[in-house]
Write a protein that holds these residues in place. Structure first.
Motif, mmCIF file in Angstrom:
data_model
loop_
_atom_site.group_PDB
_atom_site.id
_atom_site.type_symbol
_atom_site.label_atom_id
_atom_site.label_comp_id
_atom_site.label_asym_id
_atom_site.label_seq_id
_atom_site.Cartn_x
_atom_site.Cartn_y
_atom_site.Cartn_z
ATOM 1 N N GLN A 32 -34.526 34.961 -6.120
ATOM 2 C CA GLN A 32 -34.370 33.904 -5.120
ATOM 3 C C GLN A 32 -33.069 33.135 -5.296
ATOM 4 O O GLN A 32 -32.450 32.711 -4.322
ATOM 5 C CB GLN A 32 -35.562 32.943 -5.213
ATOM 6 N N ILE A 33 -32.613 32.994 -6.537
ATOM 7 C CA ILE A 33 -31.407 32.219 -6.815
ATOM 8 C C ILE A 33 -30.163 32.859 -6.176
ATOM 9 O O ILE A 33 -29.185 32.171 -5.853
ATOM 10 C CB ILE A 33 -31.208 32.058 -8.347
ATOM 11 N N PHE A 34 -30.189 34.189 -5.988
ATOM 12 C CA PHE A 34 -29.044 34.889 -5.406
ATOM 13 C C PHE A 34 -29.183 35.107 -3.907
ATOM 14 O O PHE A 34 -28.248 35.585 -3.261
ATOM 15 C CB PHE A 34 -28.847 36.248 -6.096
ATOM 16 N N LYS A 36 -28.651 33.992 -1.034
ATOM 17 C CA LYS A 36 -27.911 33.014 -0.242
ATOM 18 C C LYS A 36 -26.800 33.726 0.512
ATOM 19 O O LYS A 36 -26.254 34.724 0.044
ATOM 20 C CB LYS A 36 -27.330 31.926 -1.152
ATOM 21 N N LYS A 40 -28.812 36.887 1.448
ATOM 22 C CA LYS A 40 -30.033 36.447 2.134
ATOM 23 C C LYS A 40 -30.311 37.336 3.336
ATOM 24 O O LYS A 40 -31.475 37.645 3.642
ATOM 25 C CB LYS A 40 -29.897 34.982 2.573
#
Length: 242
Positions: A32-34, A36, A40
């Motif tokens: 989830q941290i990546f 973006k 995403k």
């Protein structure tokens, strides 16, 4: 760029394929941290759903390659053909060994989906038709399918060369590579080829023949042997559906 890597651990040499690194990189970028900006969009629900649904079309050329690998070695394969058939009995190991362990871990109906086989397309189709994927059995087979997709190839690429170093014949390991999963078979056979390149044609032929037989005979083994045995063991080990 990474290529094939051989990592010495004590007396063993563990071969890691580019496929292993591809899986790890994909997993890391999927965190989830990546997720973006550009990533995403790549890991959107729509793309993930599409990839899972149409993966079979990517596997079709691989199935054709199996046949091309088998043909040149067909005489040698037919000489030990009974061994390929007998090895299908090994598919019952997930029920005989896996089901009791799953029940001890606290699983109940989920264990039916999780231990019917190695959780690939055949088991997924059978469980989805008989119980639906929304059932507890469906959650069990989906869990194993996901785990196998993420870690199966990594495990096989590490395990096969270890068994080779322990003295097991490469022909036996090549046969054992065909467990019904294209990625697992490719990982195991490729690491064996990397270790013994002069036997590449034999390794690929044995692995491909085993894979084809497992895909075909494995369905009958699952439906007529594994599933009835599993139902009997489940009713014997679990009094009532808890």
């Amino acid at each position: 760029m990474i290529g094939f890597q051989s990592i010495p651990i004590g007396p063993f040499n563990i071969g890691l394929l580019p496929l292993v690194f591809a899986i790890i990189i994909t997993m890391v970028l999927g965190l989830q941290i990546f997720r973006k900006g550009f990533w995403k969009k790549v890991y959107s629900d729509r793309n993930i759903s599409f990839a899972g649904k149409y993966l079979i079309f990517i596997m079709l050329p691989l199935m054709a390659r199996y046949g091309a690998d088998v043909a040149p070695q067909i005489r040698e394969i037919l000489q030990v053909g009974w061994v390929f058939i007998i090895q299908e009995i090994g598919n019952l190991g997930t029920v005989l060994i896996g089901l009791p362990i799953a029940l001890l871990l606290g699983l109940r109906r989920e264990a039916i989906g999780a231990t019917l086989g190695i959780g690939r397309e055949g088991e997924l189709a059978y469980i989805s038709e008989k119980y639906t994927l929304e059932s507890k059995e469906g959650r069990g087979v989906l869990s194993i399918y996901i785990i196998g997709t993420l870690f199966g190839a990594i495990f096989f690429s590490v395990f096969a060369p270890i068994l080779l170093d322990l003295g097991i014949r490469v022909e036996a390991l090549a046969m054992a590579s065909g467990v019904g999963s294209g990625s697992m078979m490719s990982a195991a056979s490729a690491t064996l080829v990397a270790r013994i390149p002069e036997m590449e044609s034999t390794i690929l032929a044995y692995a491909s023949a085993s894979q084809l037989l497992t895909s075909f005979l494995g369905t009958f083994t699952m439906v007529f042997l594994a599933a009835p045995l599993q139902r009997f063991m489940y009713k014997t080990l679990v009094r009532g559906d808890k």
